[in-house]
Design an enzyme around this catalytic site. Structure first.
Site, PDB file in Angstrom:
ATOM      1  CB  SER A 120      -0.936   0.000   1.208  1.00 25.48           C
ATOM      2  OG  SER A 120      -1.800  -1.102   1.176  1.00 25.48           O
ATOM      3  CG  HIS A 131      -1.991   3.878   3.598  1.00 24.52           C
ATOM      4  ND1 HIS A 131      -3.350   3.712   3.482  1.00 24.52           N
ATOM      5  CD2 HIS A 131      -1.460   2.634   3.451  1.00 24.52           C
ATOM      6  CE1 HIS A 131      -3.630   2.435   3.271  1.00 24.52           C
ATOM      7  NE2 HIS A 131      -2.492   1.765   3.266  1.00 24.52           N
TER       8      HIS A 131
END
Length: 252
Positions: free
Chosen positions: A128, A179
């Site tokens: 991610s 993230h």
């Protein structure tokens, strides 16, 4: 840029080998470590997953290897889908080596932030952070290299990035450090990576047969309108899939 129109899997692999192999690697690792759960697979996962304590003991390779492992089926499918959707345009624009540098560099920055800011016993896996790094590069284009990205793609990136960041802070079990800092890492690397690149072209690398004749298509305007409608439907389908995958990932 983001509506895939390759005629086959073979053509996709030929046009975007870096994206294809990154997806293959993480899917194979999930099969070994998550689906089959063999002793070898369990050992590979224990050796490669990100664990802050082990990293502090000198096992720095985990900052990279953790990118390729995933926590479950929906996790690996979501990241693979995002990579197939948003990776090809960047791979064509940057080239294979720059694209891999961008992917691993953003993932490394995200995992390094996780190590420096997260709890000592915190463990993490997933691509991610690297994928948010790709969004960081697109965001840099939107802000400073507008000639490299068309208005429709700008809207897609903006909408999905906003949705992704909202889900990052609302959902439990998310590595927020990866993230956020993966995105920042991609944005920071973008000025170096985007030197002397050209906008994405869906025709680049394909072979077309030209018989030398001049042709006029009387339905050109109608086709443009149909293509616009198809694009809009594709955008909503993409958003719907992202939302559905996000919801299922909270359950599975």
């Amino acid at each position: 840029m983001f509506i895939r129109n390759e005629r086959s899997v073979k053509e996709f692999i030929q046009l975007y080998p870096a994206v294809a192999w990154l997806v293959i690697i993480q899917l194979v690792l999930w099969l070994l470590t998550g689906f089959l759960q063999t002793p070898l697979g369990n050992w590979i996962r224990e050796w490669g997953m990100g664990v802050n304590f082990y990293i502090s003991q000198g096992e720095y390779w985990r900052l990279i290897t953790a990118i390729f492992f995933h926590a479950g089926l929906m996790h690996v499918l979501f990241n693979s889908f995002a990579l197939v959707l948003f990776g090809p345009a960047l791979e064509q624009m940057l080239g294979k080596m720059k694209f891999i540098t961008a992917f691993l560099g953003a993932g490394l920055i995200g995992n390094l932030a996780t190590f420096l800011l997260g709890p000592t016993l915190y463990s993490h896996v997933g691509a991610s952070g690297a994928i948010y790094g790709l969004f960081g590069i697109y965001a840099f284009m939107i802000a400073f290299r507008k000639h490299l990205i068309d208005p429709s793609s700008t809207q897609i990136v903006t909408i999905i990035l906003v949705i992704g960041l909202i889900m990052t802070f609302l959902r439990s079990g998310i590595n927020i450090y990866a993230h956020v800092f993966g995105f920042i890492g991609g944005f920071a690397l973008a000025p170096l990576l985007l030197n002397n690149v050209r906008p994405y072209s869906p025709r680049l690398g394909r072979q077309y047969v030209d018989d030398g004749s001049i042709q006029f298509d009387p339905d050109r305007w109608q086709k443009k309108q149909r293509n616009k409608k198809v694009f809009q439907r594709g955008l909503w389908i993409i958003l719907g899939i992202l939302v559905i995958l996000g919801l299922f990932s909270r359950i599975l």
